[in-house]
Design a protein around this motif. Structure first.
Motif, PDB file in Angstrom:
ATOM      1  N   ASN A 108       0.797  -1.233   0.000  1.00 47.84           N
ATOM      2  CA  ASN A 108       0.000   0.000   0.000  1.00 47.84           C
ATOM      3  C   ASN A 108       0.829   1.281   0.000  1.00 47.84           C
ATOM      4  O   ASN A 108       0.340   2.325   0.391  1.00 47.84           O
ATOM      5  N   THR A 109       2.071   1.202  -0.449  1.00 46.28           N
ATOM      6  CA  THR A 109       2.877   2.419  -0.615  1.00 46.28           C
ATOM      7  C   THR A 109       3.386   2.461  -2.055  1.00 46.28           C
ATOM      8  O   THR A 109       3.466   1.414  -2.717  1.00 46.28           O
ATOM      9  N   PRO A 110       3.745   3.639  -2.551  1.00 46.15           N
ATOM     10  CA  PRO A 110       4.276   3.713  -3.915  1.00 46.15           C
ATOM     11  C   PRO A 110       5.520   2.832  -4.110  1.00 46.15           C
ATOM     12  O   PRO A 110       5.732   2.289  -5.188  1.00 46.15           O
ATOM     13  N   GLU A 111       6.301   2.677  -3.053  1.00 43.87           N
ATOM     14  CA  GLU A 111       7.527   1.876  -3.149  1.00 43.87           C
ATOM     15  C   GLU A 111       7.243   0.375  -3.209  1.00 43.87           C
ATOM     16  O   GLU A 111       8.061  -0.385  -3.733  1.00 43.87           O
ATOM     17  N   THR A 112       6.102  -0.055  -2.652  1.00 41.20           N
ATOM     18  CA  THR A 112       5.819  -1.496  -2.578  1.00 41.20           C
ATOM     19  C   THR A 112       4.687  -1.950  -3.485  1.00 41.20           C
ATOM     20  O   THR A 112       4.458  -3.150  -3.625  1.00 41.20           O
ATOM     21  N   ASN A 113       3.964  -1.028  -4.093  1.00 41.83           N
ATOM     22  CA  ASN A 113       2.816  -1.404  -4.920  1.00 41.83           C
ATOM     23  C   ASN A 113       3.275  -1.800  -6.329  1.00 41.83           C
ATOM     24  O   ASN A 113       3.907  -1.004  -7.022  1.00 41.83           O
ATOM     25  N   PRO A 114       2.952  -3.013  -6.772  1.00 44.25           N
ATOM     26  CA  PRO A 114       3.421  -3.475  -8.088  1.00 44.25           C
ATOM     27  C   PRO A 114       2.885  -2.643  -9.253  1.00 44.25           C
ATOM     28  O   PRO A 114       3.573  -2.491 -10.268  1.00 44.25           O
ATOM     29  N   TYR A 115       1.696  -2.063  -9.108  1.00 40.29           N
ATOM     30  CA  TYR A 115       1.119  -1.284 -10.210  1.00 40.29           C
ATOM     31  C   TYR A 115       1.772   0.085 -10.359  1.00 40.29           C
ATOM     32  O   TYR A 115       1.869   0.602 -11.466  1.00 40.29           O
ATOM     33  N   ILE A 116       2.216   0.657  -9.261  1.00 37.12           N
ATOM     34  CA  ILE A 116       2.970   1.919  -9.341  1.00 37.12           C
ATOM     35  C   ILE A 116       4.314   1.651 -10.022  1.00 37.12           C
ATOM     36  O   ILE A 116       4.740   2.400 -10.901  1.00 37.12           O
TER      37      ILE A 116
END
Length: 188
Positions: free
Chosen positions: A109-117
């Motif tokens: 749920n963070t930009p660093e961990t979200n696969p779609y980001i």
């Protein structure tokens, strides 16, 4: 002696969104509401931007792009818009956020961990100055037959909710408010 005070024109923020079922638009409307007391906020769907492209000649202090995920990808419209308007996006402060159900999981749920980001940053060739990711919504009753069952299968595989008679909203609205607050700070 008479003093005349010129009212300073409100700074403008543009929010552009791509939504599949309307939840990303709701998030954008919440951000607009939170920013409207400080800025003039224009909100447009990506489809409407094609018709109102002259808006891109307006001076915005911040441009926010929000996009939803369906079946593991952002809409092609999102990538086309960015490719065709990269100079405009880079000309002001800019932000991007993704709305996806994978973000319901704390470890994604963070930009660093979200696969779609991560995938977005690779495919778009754009590095927004601010990134965010918000958990979306599964609205089984609203879906067409095939979507209902495909999404149910995806939810079953990822240990998500599978009761097709219900709606599940995972959005952390406090996180949306924090995002709007950060946009306000960097845009004033």
């Amino acid at each position: 002696e008479v003093k005349i005070f010129k009212k300073e024109a409100m700074k403008k923020i543009l929010i552009i969104y791509s939504t599949t079922d309307g939840h990303t638009k709701l998030i954008c409307e919440k951000i607009k509401m939170l920013l409207s007391n400080t800025f003039k906020v224009d909100l447009y769907s990506m489809q409407n931007m094609k018709k109102n492209i002259e808006l891109l000649n307006t001076d915005f202090v911040h441009v926010i792009v929000g996009a939803s995920i369906r079946y593991g990808k952002h809409s092609d419209d999102v990538y086309d818009f960015i490719k065709n308007n990269i100079d405009f996006l880079e000309s002001s402060n800019n932000s991007f956020f993704s709305v996806n159900v994978v973000a319901r999981k704390p470890e994604k749920n963070t930009p660093e961990t979200n696969p779609y980001i991560k995938k977005f940053l690779t495919l778009s060739n754009w590095t927004p100055r601010k990134l965010a990711v918000f958990a979306g919504k599964v609205d089984y009753p609203k879906y067409r037959f095939i979507d209902k069952h495909m999404i149910r299968l995806i939810m079953w595989i990822t240990n998500g909710p599978t009761d097709i008679s219900k709606t599940y909203e995972f959005t952390d609205w406090e996180k949306v408010e924090e995002f709007a607050h950060e946009i306000r700070k960097i845009s004033q």
